[in-house]
Design a protein around this motif. Sequence first.
Motif, PDB file in Angstrom:
ATOM      1  N   SER A  26      11.498  -5.712  -7.327  1.00 54.26           N
ATOM      2  CA  SER A  26      10.232  -5.004  -7.508  1.00 54.26           C
ATOM      3  C   SER A  26       9.473  -4.800  -6.208  1.00 54.26           C
ATOM      4  O   SER A  26       8.364  -4.278  -6.220  1.00 54.26           O
ATOM      5  N   VAL A  27      10.065  -5.198  -5.077  1.00 54.81           N
ATOM      6  CA  VAL A  27       9.356  -5.133  -3.797  1.00 54.81           C
ATOM      7  C   VAL A  27      10.272  -4.557  -2.718  1.00 54.81           C
ATOM      8  O   VAL A  27      11.443  -4.918  -2.633  1.00 54.81           O
ATOM      9  N   LEU A  66       4.326  -2.208   2.404  1.00 51.34           N
ATOM     10  CA  LEU A  66       4.864  -3.059   1.345  1.00 51.34           C
ATOM     11  C   LEU A  66       4.647  -2.364   0.002  1.00 51.34           C
ATOM     12  O   LEU A  66       3.503  -2.098  -0.381  1.00 51.34           O
ATOM     13  N   ARG A  67       5.731  -2.060  -0.686  1.00 47.95           N
ATOM     14  CA  ARG A  67       5.653  -1.373  -1.981  1.00 47.95           C
ATOM     15  C   ARG A  67       5.980  -2.362  -3.103  1.00 47.95           C
ATOM     16  O   ARG A  67       7.054  -2.972  -3.104  1.00 47.95           O
ATOM     17  N   ILE A  68       5.045  -2.540  -4.044  1.00 48.72           N
ATOM     18  CA  ILE A  68       5.266  -3.405  -5.208  1.00 48.72           C
ATOM     19  C   ILE A  68       5.270  -2.500  -6.437  1.00 48.72           C
ATOM     20  O   ILE A  68       4.268  -1.872  -6.758  1.00 48.72           O
ATOM     21  N   THR A  69       6.413  -2.429  -7.136  1.00 49.79           N
ATOM     22  CA  THR A  69       6.542  -1.495  -8.257  1.00 49.79           C
ATOM     23  C   THR A  69       6.155  -2.103  -9.599  1.00 49.79           C
ATOM     24  O   THR A  69       5.794  -1.387 -10.525  1.00 49.79           O
ATOM     25  N   ILE A  72      -0.389  -2.025   1.412  1.00 47.17           N
ATOM     26  CA  ILE A  72       0.197  -2.485   0.152  1.00 47.17           C
ATOM     27  C   ILE A  72       0.072  -1.347  -0.854  1.00 47.17           C
ATOM     28  O   ILE A  72      -1.036  -0.934  -1.193  1.00 47.17           O
ATOM     29  N   ASP A  73       1.196  -0.842  -1.316  1.00 46.31           N
ATOM     30  CA  ASP A  73       1.213   0.311  -2.216  1.00 46.31           C
ATOM     31  C   ASP A  73       1.369  -0.159  -3.667  1.00 46.31           C
ATOM     32  O   ASP A  73       2.441  -0.633  -4.066  1.00 46.31           O
ATOM     33  N   LEU A  74       0.297  -0.015  -4.451  1.00 43.58           N
ATOM     34  CA  LEU A  74       0.311  -0.384  -5.870  1.00 43.58           C
ATOM     35  C   LEU A  74       0.208   0.852  -6.766  1.00 43.58           C
ATOM     36  O   LEU A  74      -0.061   0.723  -7.964  1.00 43.58           O
ATOM     37  N   ARG A  75       0.435   2.022  -6.211  1.00 36.90           N
ATOM     38  CA  ARG A  75       0.344   3.239  -7.016  1.00 36.90           C
ATOM     39  C   ARG A  75       1.438   3.259  -8.087  1.00 36.90           C
ATOM     40  O   ARG A  75       2.583   2.894  -7.830  1.00 36.90           O
TER      41      ARG A  75
END
Length: 441
Positions: free
Chosen positions: A190-191, A203-206, A235-238
């Motif tokens: 997920s990261v 940092l992308r957290i899906t 930090i990308d939470l989109r």
Amino acid sequence: MKIVWSKIFGTWAPVMATVLILTLWAGLPASSAEEDTTYHSLKLFVDVLEELEKNYVDGVDAEDLIHNSIKGMVENLDPHSSFMPPEAFDDLQDDTKGEFSGIGIVITTKDGILTVVSPIEGTPAYRAGITAGDIIIKIDGDSTKGMALWEAVNKMRGPRFEEVLITIIRDREPAPLEFNIKRDMIPMTSVRSVVLKPGYGYLRITNFRMNTVDEVEDQLIQLESDPEGLKGLIIDLRDNPGGLLDQAIKISDLFLDQGIIVSIKGRQEKNTQVYNAYPGDRDRKYPIVVLINGGSASASEIVAGALQDHSRALLLGTPSFGKGSVQTVRPLKDGFGLKYTIARYYTPSGRSIQAKGIEPDIRAVHEILEKKKEKPSVFDRMIKEKDLKNSLEPENTQDSEKEAKKEDRLLDTGQLGRDSQIKRALDILVSYGVFSRLNGN
């Protein structure tokens, strides 16, 4: 007589159980008007059940009628509470642990319409072009009208590499669109992360699964080992639909040394709790920009709200989804399950974001321009918590596998370079570094 009693306790067992409850209750003195009202309502339920059993045009199964009644009772509380048959309860376990084969979308219902909250990045649905706000009207030719969420999920999951036909209605598209999507294993990683330029990480957290915090720590250690050090982080939470509460708390704690991360408050004292941050082993004082949008929900909003309230990060994007409630899952007999809402959660400053969402510190420019030049559409482009049937009302806040493969971690830097919000976030971080040096910090 044996035959008669066998029939009564077999076919009529659910009805007899309800009648027995009513009989015992009737023998007790009513302690309040509320109990008296409940008794009469239950009596009405039994009367309706008995009438349908006797006179409905086709034969009906009493057990099915009772299960459907429970389903309706629970689902009319709020959009996130549900009574789950065994197959749906099993699927719920797969969502947070273990792999499963499907197309990779998060769905909800809006006014009884099956709607995409967001596709999961890197999945077949994401690659096929399914987007947030798409309305699913058919699955393999079957209408989704009145279809339960768990039924829709079951129809979209299936053997790996087999296709499923999804028919959708999309805002501003004149006709329904059809997608033949080949199922695949939904990635549990997920990261992902990448160095955008020396000293600046992305940092992308899906989503928030069982080991997401471990994945985040691994990625941070890699980013921080850059020869330039880490001068700033995005930090990308989109379009991150959320997940496990404990993972959101632990990830927030990576960037906070003290203070409240989130508090949850329910009607029962046992469902009221405050979660605090504690000093960590690593010094992570670098500036952070968090990206959010209307698909950022639940656990994503906990992280964004905590970092915003502690002035630990600047939020860039559009208002988040607005899911500020906490659910628990209780196993029932015979493999059934009950998921229901037990509390609301609050950001460190005491904000309830239920049906409101988190406002970014800086709104994305493209959204403002689009709102000015486009007329309101038939369907909202991004479904929000407040749009869901029976969603909890907003409150007045004043009153109250661990090691991922390298190719999975890395992102397409060319694609990221074309993302206007990422570019803007990077500009903000670089500018912060320049002004810090000018001020002698």
